[in-house]
Design an enzyme around this catalytic site. Structure first.
Site, PDB file in Angstrom:
ATOM      1  N   TYR A 139       0.838  -1.188   0.000  1.00  0.00           N
ATOM      2  CA  TYR A 139       0.000   0.000   0.000  1.00  0.00           C
ATOM      3  C   TYR A 139       0.878   1.244   0.000  1.00  0.00           C
ATOM      4  CZ  TYR A 139      -3.684   3.296   0.838  1.00  0.00           C
ATOM      5  OH  TYR A 139      -4.554   4.349   0.687  1.00  0.00           O
ATOM      6  N   GLN A 170     -10.725   0.265   1.528  1.00  0.00           N
ATOM      7  CA  GLN A 170     -11.197  -0.604   0.435  1.00  0.00           C
ATOM      8  C   GLN A 170     -10.029  -1.254  -0.297  1.00  0.00           C
ATOM      9  OE1 GLN A 170     -11.809   2.641   0.741  1.00  0.00           O
ATOM     10  NE2 GLN A 170     -11.592   3.751  -1.190  1.00  0.00           N
ATOM     11  N   ASN A 184      -3.145   5.831   6.769  1.00  0.00           N
ATOM     12  CA  ASN A 184      -3.823   6.594   7.814  1.00  0.00           C
ATOM     13  C   ASN A 184      -4.552   5.644   8.769  1.00  0.00           C
ATOM     14  OD1 ASN A 184      -6.104   5.695   6.494  1.00  0.00           O
ATOM     15  ND2 ASN A 184      -6.546   7.665   5.532  1.00  0.00           N
ATOM     16  N   SER A 238       4.338   9.095  12.727  1.00  0.00           N
ATOM     17  CA  SER A 238       5.793   9.098  12.695  1.00  0.00           C
ATOM     18  C   SER A 238       6.354   9.903  13.870  1.00  0.00           C
ATOM     19  CB  SER A 238       6.245   9.697  11.367  1.00  0.00           C
ATOM     20  OG  SER A 238       7.582   9.392  11.112  1.00  0.00           O
ATOM     21  N   GLN A 252      10.248  16.110  10.772  1.00  0.00           N
ATOM     22  CA  GLN A 252       9.335  15.106  11.302  1.00  0.00           C
ATOM     23  C   GLN A 252       7.965  15.715  11.550  1.00  0.00           C
ATOM     24  OE1 GLN A 252      10.422  12.057  11.330  1.00  0.00           O
ATOM     25  NE2 GLN A 252       8.308  11.482  11.713  1.00  0.00           N
ATOM     26  N   HIS A 309      12.598   6.932  14.938  1.00  0.00           N
ATOM     27  CA  HIS A 309      13.868   7.491  14.445  1.00  0.00           C
ATOM     28  C   HIS A 309      14.635   8.073  15.625  1.00  0.00           C
ATOM     29  CE1 HIS A 309      11.006   8.091  10.988  1.00  0.00           C
ATOM     30  NE2 HIS A 309      11.992   7.494  10.342  1.00  0.00           N
ATOM     31  N   ASP A 344      14.967   8.589   5.019  1.00  0.00           N
ATOM     32  CA  ASP A 344      13.622   8.556   4.443  1.00  0.00           C
ATOM     33  C   ASP A 344      13.675   8.263   2.950  1.00  0.00           C
ATOM     34  OD1 ASP A 344      12.457   9.154   6.853  1.00  0.00           O
ATOM     35  OD2 ASP A 344      12.324  11.305   6.474  1.00  0.00           O
ATOM     36  N   GLU A 400       5.693 -36.853  28.354  1.00  0.00           N
ATOM     37  CA  GLU A 400       4.567 -35.955  28.091  1.00  0.00           C
ATOM     38  C   GLU A 400       3.257 -36.731  27.881  1.00  0.00           C
ATOM     39  OE1 GLU A 400       5.647 -33.227  24.949  1.00  0.00           O
ATOM     40  OE2 GLU A 400       7.027 -32.118  26.255  1.00  0.00           O
TER      41      GLU A 400
END
Lengths: 432, 432
Positions: free
Chosen positions: A127, A189, A212, A238, A260, A328, A361, A415
């Site tokens: 994604y 979705q 998100n 982050s 950041q 970081h 990054d 056992e």
């Protein structure tokens, strides 16, 4: 930014300072994601079309990026960006390739060999968010290791733009995984499509990438389903923690904090320093740099929950950082490497004045998909191993079972598992 | 056992044959586990005492195993079992030690070095079930790699026996992690204690180990909490898939199927063979061996959902196995190693006639905590890496930022992240 003197605080207040803003998933998000999964399970591509119209404002008949759109992408991306994508990809590949695990074998008893071998995860789902801006760098961080791992099928979802196309820089970066199939789908979705499969989107074995709150919740729900698929790691806002001494460059430190903070209003930024002078200089630099920053409004909101913390010494700073376990960690101190062995939890570490987090990054070669929210206590950032699984293999000869079998039989009897014991003892009888 | 001819089936029926019994978590279990978490969060050790009285039938004031009880354990375990525990531990150590990842470093540009280093997860929580029998072998599979990883604190929970003591063999095995703290706690309350922490049980960073539906659901809920902890893998009923050719030993194959079936009524067992003769011989052997098996009632229930499948050839069997992704795969064929590269998904593989799965369960050296339910498509069994996390490290000199910085700045501008670009450009100005 709020200034704090660590050694004036009692323990509960210290704990409160290190508390991250709680990412409580609202019932709205949870129920919304459930509804998306149900709709995609029932109506497949039709549901995807509806959600894409509603959330992205685009009517798409077909989600998959075709050869034409891939070809146009090359023309749409400026030459310097194309070159930067290629350069970053080469560095990411060099670092990730060197970390690929090798198979190994051990003879654990005469006639008994154990091995561990790696296999690519067959079908991976990636994604790449677009949010406030499309993120070709994230496509690189996912596609390069997927290729190195040897994944047979790479599926990538990224939200469509207003005109129904995919971001061309993301498409160029995605090409780092040859044969990648890109679908113009965003949000929950997209995750539901890759988790469940539809007529057009293949069902994947593991899902990767940031997103998100909706995307994160969708990944969690995908992992919770019976026969569910794997996910790379829990994702959250982050964060950076900078440890700086009196010799640090205040302008550099301020720029790192702001880089950041501009990610989002929920980003968290911490400075730990043993120098009052540096602390005040950084505070002034942050204000000065904010005046010319395009995303200043976002950064200012993030800075509201951020802290400039005066500590006794670097040793104390390291202890605080280990407890916080930042995504970081920047060590803007004079002998950064001397402290490295003391760091026990962080996603990625940046040593010295000349290594901004922004380098990691994009193009130092390390991966920027990293554990957030304290997950660095137990999780690692992405690597080629994230796109593979390991299989153990054992092979005993008659000699091998004769040597190791009695031990197994004794433990099986202890056992109370007699069928286990018999599977060994039947062979021991015939091996003799 | 049900006999099936694969090549007489249509696709939907084939899919149904490979369908695992759905492990739908009942609302009772889900709500019950939630209630346990709430009670432990609110009332800590008092809640643990209540649950232990209710579910284990034991009134315990103190859960932790003290030095006295550890000392008594050594006397209570027969010498041959003690020796077998030591032998198994040595073999597990030999194999796991050889797989420990090494740190590495790459100069990705002149003046820019990227590294990857490993760190132990500081505090790990291990669960050793007792169910129908205590499982010292599971304590070995968790404690040996935790020690090799260098975990500073190892917490182990195992259910108390009726007299309030812990199983002595489990205690002996747990000693493989020196300094281990053992708590006599079982079920969801043990997981909640390690996930939340109480006055007596430390909060852990990652939870490991198999368990029943309650333990599994508790681990999932622990991983879902905000700031939640990591878990090793989703757990489910155990399973084996055997691929056998006409040269296989029917008694061995039957014993292997039964050793899996005796684990529990929800265990799943599959045989794929290209030989009608072998298929019928195995079916007869299973019936014969069942008559003398103490846990025959459990095994018979597991066999109800198990299958003997006639396939065209070994190639077809391998394809079916890859689609099923079994936890354990036995290749009882004449040239097992020739097929190894074709296996793409399995937890652990057993090659040839002389390598029963029970060997791997106890003492071949490989780990027996393995992905079930098809999770082997994306997950690996436990290794030392499961008890560590990796941290990436990068360090640029002035030369390094001069070489790699422009690429980062171009990509940052392309993504609209100006503060990222500035953190690089400020340094580029001064590095020149």
């Amino acid at each position: 930014m709020k200034r704090i003197d660590w050694n004036q605080l009692d323990e509960p207040t210290r704990a409160a300072v290190l508390q991250r803003p709680v990412q409580a998933v609202s019932n709205t998000v949870r129920a919304g994601v459930q509804a998306v999964f149900e709709a995609v399970a029932e109506r497949g591509d039709d549901a995807l079309r509806d959600f894409t119209a509603r959330f992205d404002g685009v009517a798409l008949e077909d989600f998959e990026v075709g050869a034409d759109e891939f070809a146009r992408a090359a023309d749409a991306v400026p030459a310097d960006v194309q070159a930067a994508i290629a350069e970053a990809a080469a560095r990411i590949e060099a670092f990730h390739r060197a970390g690929i695990a090798s198979p190994y074998a051990v003879e654990t008893a005469p006639g008994l060999t154990c091995q561990r071998v790696q296999r690519p995860i067959r079908r991976v789902g990636l994604y790449v968010p677009a949010g406030s801006a499309p993120l070709p760098s994230t496509a690189l961080m996912l596609c390069v290791p997927a290729r190195l791992a040897g994944c047979a099928e790479v599926v990538l979802c990224t939200p469509p733009r207003a005109d129904g196309s995919a971001d061309p820089a993301v498409l160029l970066a995605a090409r780092q995984a040859p044969g990648v199939r890109v679908f113009k789908l965003g949000g929950a979705q997209a995750i539901a499509a890759m988790a469940l499969g539809t007529a057009s989107v293949p069902r994947c074995d593991k899902l990767f990438g940031p997103g998100n709150a909706w995307v994160d919740e969708a990944k969690r729900q995908a992992a919770q389903r019976p026969g569910g698929i794997a996910i790379d790691m829990p994702a959250g806002p982050s964060e950076v923690l900078v440890i700086a001494d009196s010799g640090a460059n205040a302008a550099f430190v301020a720029a790192d904090l702001l880089s950041q903070a501009e990610h989002g209003p929920d980003s968290q930024v911490l400075l730990l320093t043993d120098s009052d002078l540096l602390l005040e200089a950084v505070a002034a630099e942050v204000e000065a740099q904010l005046t010319t920053l395009p995303r200043a409004a976002i950064a200012r909101r993030a800075l509201e929950s951020s802290r400039l913390v005066r500590v006794r010494d670097i040793e104390q700073a390291i202890a605080i950082s280990n407890a916080y376990a930042p995504e970081h960690l920047i060590l803007a101190v004079r002998e950064p490497r001397a402290w490295l062995d003391r760091i026990d939890s962080a996603g990625s570490i940046f040593l010295g004045d000349w290594t901004p987090e922004a380098l990691g990054d994009y193009c130092s070669g390390s991966n920027h998909v990293l554990p957030t929210g304290g997950a660095a206590r137990a999780w690692s950032g992405l690597s080629v191993a994230s796109f593979q699984k390991a299989i153990t293999v054992q092979e005993a000869s008659r000699t091998g079972i004769a040597n190791a079998g009695p031990c197994a039989a004794i433990l099986a009897h202890a056992e109370g598992l007699q069928a286990h014991a018999r599977a060994v003892e039947l062979r021991l009888e015939q091996a003799a």
